[in-house]
Design an enzyme around this catalytic site. Structure first.
Site, PDB file in Angstrom:
ATOM      1  N   ASN A  62       0.837  -1.202   0.000  1.00  0.00           N
ATOM      2  CA  ASN A  62       0.000   0.000   0.000  1.00  0.00           C
ATOM      3  C   ASN A  62       0.872   1.253   0.000  1.00  0.00           C
ATOM      4  OD1 ASN A  62      -2.748  -1.191   0.290  1.00  0.00           O
ATOM      5  ND2 ASN A  62      -1.882  -1.981   2.197  1.00  0.00           N
ATOM      6  N   CYS A  71      -4.860  -8.125  -3.843  1.00  0.00           N
ATOM      7  CA  CYS A  71      -5.306  -6.882  -4.490  1.00  0.00           C
ATOM      8  C   CYS A  71      -6.029  -7.263  -5.777  1.00  0.00           C
ATOM      9  CB  CYS A  71      -4.093  -5.991  -4.786  1.00  0.00           C
ATOM     10  SG  CYS A  71      -4.533  -4.413  -5.541  1.00  0.00           S
ATOM     11  N   HIS A 162     -12.005  -6.960   5.388  1.00  0.00           N
ATOM     12  CA  HIS A 162     -12.966  -5.940   4.955  1.00  0.00           C
ATOM     13  C   HIS A 162     -14.113  -5.832   5.960  1.00  0.00           C
ATOM     14  CE1 HIS A 162     -11.262  -5.464   0.878  1.00  0.00           C
ATOM     15  NE2 HIS A 162     -10.926  -6.723   1.039  1.00  0.00           N
ATOM     16  N   ASN A 193      -9.905  -2.764   5.629  1.00  0.00           N
ATOM     17  CA  ASN A 193     -10.430  -1.984   4.497  1.00  0.00           C
ATOM     18  C   ASN A 193     -11.922  -1.819   4.739  1.00  0.00           C
ATOM     19  OD1 ASN A 193      -8.001  -2.131   2.525  1.00  0.00           O
ATOM     20  ND2 ASN A 193      -8.315  -4.271   3.133  1.00  0.00           N
ATOM     21  N   GLU A 211      -9.426   2.472   1.986  1.00  0.00           N
ATOM     22  CA  GLU A 211      -8.521   1.326   1.990  1.00  0.00           C
ATOM     23  C   GLU A 211      -7.495   1.391   3.119  1.00  0.00           C
ATOM     24  OE1 GLU A 211      -6.586  -0.399  -1.246  1.00  0.00           O
ATOM     25  OE2 GLU A 211      -8.140   0.093  -2.717  1.00  0.00           O
ATOM     26  N   CYS A 220     -11.662  -0.726  -5.394  1.00  0.00           N
ATOM     27  CA  CYS A 220     -10.996  -1.777  -4.612  1.00  0.00           C
ATOM     28  C   CYS A 220     -11.621  -3.098  -5.055  1.00  0.00           C
ATOM     29  CB  CYS A 220     -11.231  -1.537  -3.121  1.00  0.00           C
ATOM     30  SG  CYS A 220     -10.505  -2.788  -2.043  1.00  0.00           S
ATOM     31  N   GLY A 221     -10.819  -3.951  -5.680  1.00  0.00           N
ATOM     32  CA  GLY A 221     -11.366  -5.193  -6.226  1.00  0.00           C
ATOM     33  C   GLY A 221     -11.780  -6.182  -5.151  1.00  0.00           C
ATOM     34  N   THR A 222     -10.903  -6.388  -4.173  1.00  0.00           N
ATOM     35  CA  THR A 222     -11.273  -7.288  -3.074  1.00  0.00           C
ATOM     36  C   THR A 222     -12.452  -6.696  -2.304  1.00  0.00           C
ATOM     37  OG1 THR A 222      -9.551  -6.207  -1.720  1.00  0.00           O
ATOM     38  CG2 THR A 222      -8.996  -8.336  -2.754  1.00  0.00           C
ATOM     39  N   GLY A 223     -12.478  -5.355  -2.224  1.00  0.00           N
ATOM     40  CA  GLY A 223     -13.587  -4.682  -1.542  1.00  0.00           C
ATOM     41  C   GLY A 223     -14.897  -4.875  -2.268  1.00  0.00           C
TER      42      GLY A 223
HETATM   43  N1  API Z   1      -5.482  -1.869   0.760  1.00  0.00           N
HETATM   44  C1  API Z   1      -5.638  -3.314   0.622  1.00  0.00           C
HETATM   45  C2  API Z   1      -4.784  -3.856  -0.534  1.00  0.00           C
HETATM   46  C3  API Z   1      -5.279  -3.357  -1.888  1.00  0.00           C
HETATM   47  C4  API Z   1      -6.661  -3.851  -2.165  1.00  0.00           C
HETATM   48  C5  API Z   1      -7.380  -3.164  -3.305  1.00  0.00           C
HETATM   49  N2  API Z   1      -6.699  -2.093  -3.968  1.00  0.00           N
HETATM   50  C6  API Z   1      -7.929  -4.180  -4.273  1.00  0.00           C
HETATM   51  O1  API Z   1      -8.052  -3.871  -5.488  1.00  0.00           O
HETATM   52  O2  API Z   1      -8.291  -5.285  -3.812  1.00  0.00           O
HETATM   53  C7  API Z   1      -5.187  -4.006   1.919  1.00  0.00           C
HETATM   54  O3  API Z   1      -4.328  -3.462   2.610  1.00  0.00           O
HETATM   55  O4  API Z   1      -5.715  -5.103   2.190  1.00  0.00           O
END
Ligand code: API
Length: 277
Positions: A62, A71, A162, A193, A211, A220-223
């Site tokens: 990050n 990510c 999350h 997150n 994040e 944020c993809g995982t988000g």
């Molecule tokens: N900030 C996140 C990592 C990047 C996740 C986000 N940019 C994505 O696309 O999933 C963390 O520390 O878990």
């Protein structure tokens, strides 16, 4: 050091090909290179590395130098990079991450990857694995006091932690005030997150995200995956959801039989550059 700036629906990172470059202190480099005034400017740094467990390894940092386990927008860009820059000619690739090995399918047009579908694996709901301090076997629509106010949250790990909050009127919310009170909350031993989501209909939601380690990002993809799972768990949407983020849309499907989450979205190169320290 050569790098490539890439973005996935506005979630922008500096990518370094570690088959060619050796990075001594990636955490320090992430902090310097992410600065939008004194550096290149990005949400963080992503290293593309060899792996003995998968085709490649992704190491993600990050903007504050902290390591992210996974990510979603970043891994789509990793897949595009390794195909477009000739590290592989496969359209189905595997990428090792701290959140497990991920499997990706590329859609290629005119020799370039334009769309990437990611098998994001199974959502993790056990509090001790997220981690979040809580009683019981999951945290669904559970109360939390943050910044002096009470919220209802649903907590999910997609390899990274999350907290999803349902919220009407996200466009006007002061996320820069609320986000840090979740990120640094004592119930999240590894920080968190935080996603704020507004349900538009049973197939469509819109969200904003604060994040861990980067502040508010355009996506944020995982988000987005955590948001889709939270919406489905709380009976707000169907199992396939269009997630609308500030930087663009992602299609997220939770296949309940396989208990796998699939995320599909674009990945783009912005420019190639050289970093001189
Ligand atoms: N900030 C996140 C990592 C990047 C996740 C986000 N940019 C994505 O696309 O999933 C963390 O520390 O878990």
């Amino acid at each position: 050091m050569k790098f490539t700036k890439m973005q996935g629906i506005g979630n922008d990172y500096v990518y370094v090909n570690c088959f060619q470059e050796k990075i001594e202190n990636p955490s320090e480099l992430a902090k310097k290179i992410s600065d939008r005034h004194f550096g290149v400017g990005s949400d963080g740094l992503i290293l593309i590395c060899p792996s003995d467990k998968a085709d490649f390894e992704m190491k993600m940092y990050n903007a504050d130098g902290s390591r992210g386990e996974m990510c979603g927008n970043g891994i789509r860009c990793v897949a595009k990079y390794v195909y477009d820059y000739g590290l592989t000619d496969k359209k189905q690739i595997s990428v090792e991450t701290l959140g497990g090995i991920k499997y990706l399918d590329l859609t290629v047009e005119n020799g370039k990857a334009v769309l990437v579908k990611v098998d994001m694996g199974s959502p993790i709901l056990e509090p001790e694995l997220i981690p979040v301090k809580a009683e019981g076997e999951n945290v669904i629509d559970a109360s939390i006091i943050a910044g002096g106010a009470e919220y209802k949250m649903t907590c999910i790990s997609m390899g990274n932690p999350h907290a999803v909050i349902f919220w009407d009127g996200i466009d006007s919310m002061e996320i820069e005030k609320i986000g840090p009170s979740f990120e640094e909350h004592e119930r999240f031993p590894n920080r968190v997150n935080t996603e704020f989501v507004e349900v538009l209909d049973e197939k469509t939601v819109k969200m904003r995200v604060w994040e861990r380690g980067s502040g508010e990002t355009l996506a944020c993809g995982t988000g987005a995956c955590a948001v889709a799972v939270a919406c489905i768990l709380n009976g707000r949407t169907e199992d396939t959801v269009c997630v609308k983020l500030l930087g663009g849309d992602l299609l997220v499907q939770w296949d309940r039989e396989k208990n796998k989450v699939y995320m599909t979205g674009p990945a783009e190169v912005v420019f190639d550059g050289e970093w001189k320290e």
